[in-house]
Design an enzyme around this catalytic site. Structure first.
Site, PDB file in Angstrom:
ATOM      1  N   GLY A 322       0.817  -1.202   0.000  1.00 42.25           N
ATOM      2  CA  GLY A 322       0.000   0.000   0.000  1.00 42.25           C
ATOM      3  C   GLY A 322       0.859   1.263   0.000  1.00 42.25           C
ATOM      4  CB  SER A 323       0.149   4.638   1.288  1.00 42.27           C
ATOM      5  OG  SER A 323      -0.988   4.847   0.478  1.00 42.27           O
TER       6      SER A 323
END
Length: 626
Positions: A322-323
């Site tokens: 993810g981020s």
């Protein structure tokens, strides 16, 4: 006849010849017999004396005490404790059935156990002890001893059993022991000893031979029936070596409690030396159950649990980052010279590529952002732009410098390598060309990307320590009473210190700036602040219709479809020492589910460093250790 033979010289000569031949044959037979007796009794006497002694004297193996597993300060993570078993010698019992009835009034004995005991008594010789029940409590032992006169043939046998002081809190690191399988015990007679245990998981498995030690032996004299008459000689052998891990048992216990109730994993490591202070996978299991023999019901319950308590998620769980991967994309752009710290992108809430829209998590957009503020606010559109410029292969090259897409080499079984895709990888494995839209998806840490919590901790450590290729380490040579040790030297991964400083500034603003995505989960105490990065990973893609209907909200989905929550961080910001990664399966937002857990664990790690100080080394106990 006799007169005729006397008068006939031919007959007399024939008889004399036959008598001589018969006498000679007998003489030869007796000579051979005498020679054979001489050979057996004189020449081969030593060999047959030895064979006779082998029939009279038995050599029996003695299991050595297993080495302990200690934490970094010498506190036991796995040790040995006395175990009490009750045994029955049939020849000393007037009536086995009556004796078992009397015993059943003192300790639980079900019908299955009773039938097993009677079967073994019938099968074995009457003087051979039969195990009635293992792992008695002290209260049960006391009841049996007090009633010993009424229990003929019953005796208490003292052995050793593996004990795990932290229980389920360190089960995935320490592992567990169990009886050896047939294939494991094929070449080593020690493994066939009743009650002998071998490592089946964790450190118990990796360092099993080191902790076994060397078997002792006992020479006993037996009679023709195999009954032991006396012990002639005894050699105890060499106990197994102690194993010292880098784990801090206090921090391990705290982190385990902090993850309680979640399907999650966390790793804390020293960014300079690579020592793993905490490695927790939740939920867990009780390792003692495997030592004593886990029931079929409990085993089935562990296997069917959808949160997979038997899997060490910290090293075997594979999740899109993810981020948290946006820092890798930023570093790739900085080091490739494609974008500087002041590179600005306008975020209207989406990016269009062809006829498709790629959305930002903030529907209204972030407006104009430079690189530091893009990390701070975790803007998807900004990193779509960088990924489009870079392409997947250059992003993958940077990711590998930070330990992603490959095993770390930690001394635990079952570690997974994760996946960092490239154009060639897709062509080889998927038989298809890489698409431009896939660059954008990789730019926000999704798509084919897979990482483990341990890899994310290594990535964060290398960002925090200035780009040194630190590798995780679980084994210490000796325990220490000093908190600080000189870390090993690691080579540089070849990333600019200026680029790393930009990313660290963005991480610092994530947690300590009012508009940072994890500001609510910051460490407020001065000098102990952390810098981090949130991550929220979709388990499945959201359709345009679902997005419009608002059913994309995490709390509206079944647990299995909710987003994974991730957070990585280092602390303290002013002089980094620790890196942490937290993954909460289907936990929702990284800022709400994972960041507070990381904050609390990092704060406790720093508190322990500054307030507990040096701790005394726990010395070896009295139960045979090497």
């Amino acid at each position: 006849m006799r007169g005729a033979m006397r008068s006939d010289p031919v007959l007399q000569k024939l008889f004399s010849r036959r008598a001589a031949l018969l006498a000679g044959g007998k003489a030869a037979l007796f000579a051979a017999l005498a020679g054979r007796l001489y050979y057996l009794q004189v020449i081969e006497s030593d060999e047959y004396t030895m064979l006779a002694d082998d029939n009279r004297i038995n050599m029996r193996l003695l299991a050595p005490p297993r080495g302990r597993i200690l934490d970094r300060f010498g506190e036991p993570l796995a040790s040995n404790q006395p175990t009490y078993n009750v045994v029955l010698v049939a020849e000393d019992a007037a009536d086995v059935g009556i004796t078992l009835d009397s015993l059943a009034r003192l300790i639980p004995l079900n019908s299955g156990e009773r039938n097993r005991i009677l079967h073994e008594v019938a099968r074995k010789r009457t003087f051979v002890p039969v195990t009635v029940k293992e792992n008695l409590s002290w209260a049960e032992v006391a009841r049996i001893e007090v009633n010993a006169p009424e229990l003929p043939g019953i005796a208490i046998d003292v052995g050793q059993s593996r004990d795990y002081p932290l229980g389920s809190e360190a089960a995935h690191v320490v592992g567990h022991v169990a009886p050896a399988s047939e294939s494991e015990g094929a070449d080593d007679p020690l493994l066939r000893l009743p009650g002998f245990r071998v490592g089946k998981n964790g450190a118990e498995k990796i360092y099993d031979e080191r902790m076994r030690g060397e078997a002792g032996n006992s020479r006993v004299e037996v009679n023709a029936y195999g009954r032991v008459i006396r012990e002639l000689r005894r050699h105890e052998g060499r106990p197994g070596d102690d194993l010292v891990l880098t784990i801090d048992s206090g921090l391990q216990r705290y982190a385990s409690a902090r993850l309680a109730g979640e399907s999650a994993a966390t790793v804390v490591m020293d960014i300079h030396g690579g020592e793993i202070l905490t490695l927790v996978s939740s939920p867990s299991f009780d390792p003692i159950e495997f030592n004593s023999g886990i029931s079929r019901k409990n085993w089935s319950s562990l296997l069917q649990n959808k949160r997979k308590p038997l899997v060490n998620k910290a090293i075997s769980g594979q999740y899109p980052p993810g981020s948290t991967f946006k820092m890798i994309v930023a570093l790739a752009a900085l080091d490739e010279g494609l974008a500087g710290q002041d590179h600005t992108v306008y975020c209207p809430g989406h990016m269009r590529l062809g006829n498709r829209r790629f959305h930002c998590w903030k529907r209204g957009g972030h407006g104009y952002l430079d690189m530091v503020s893009a990390i701070q606010k975790s803007c998807d559109v900004y990193f779509y732009d960088l990924a489009r410029r870079l392409g997947v292969d250059r992003i993958a090259a940077t990711a590998r410098k930070f330990g992603l897409g490959q095993t770390t080499g930690i001394d635990l079984p079952g570690e997974q390598a994760g996946l960092v895709p490239t154009k060639k990888w897709k062509m080889d494995s998927k038989r298809g060309r890489w698409q431009k839209g896939e660059d954008l998806v990789i730019g926000i840490g999704q798509g084919y990307l897979l990482t483990t919590p341990l890899q994310l901790a290594v990535m964060t450590a290398r960002i925090a320590n200035g780009g040194m290729a630190v590798v995780p380490r679980l084994l210490r040579d000796v325990p220490t009473d000093a908190v600080n040790q000189t870390p090993p030297d690691f080579a540089s991964i070849g990333v600019s210190g200026t680029s790393l400083a930009v990313v660290r500034e963005g991480m610092e603003r994530v947690t300590n700036h009012t508009r940072g995505t994890a500001y609510a989960a910051r460490i407020k105490q001065e000098g102990k602040e952390m810098a981090g990065k949130t991550g929220t990973v979709q388990v499945r893609s959201i359709s345009r219709r679902e997005r419009a209907a608002g059913v994309h909200k995490n709390e509206d989905k079944p647990w299995e479809e909710r987003d994974h929550a991730l957070f990585v961080a280092f602390a303290p910001v002013s002089n980094p020492r620790y890196a942490i990664s937290v993954v909460v399966e289907h936990g929702g937002s990284g800022s709400k589910a994972a960041a507070p857990i990381a904050r609390d664990i990092l704060f406790d790690a720093q508190r322990r460093l500054t307030t507990l100080g040096p701790r005394p080394l726990t010395r070896r106990g009295t139960v045979g250790f090497g």
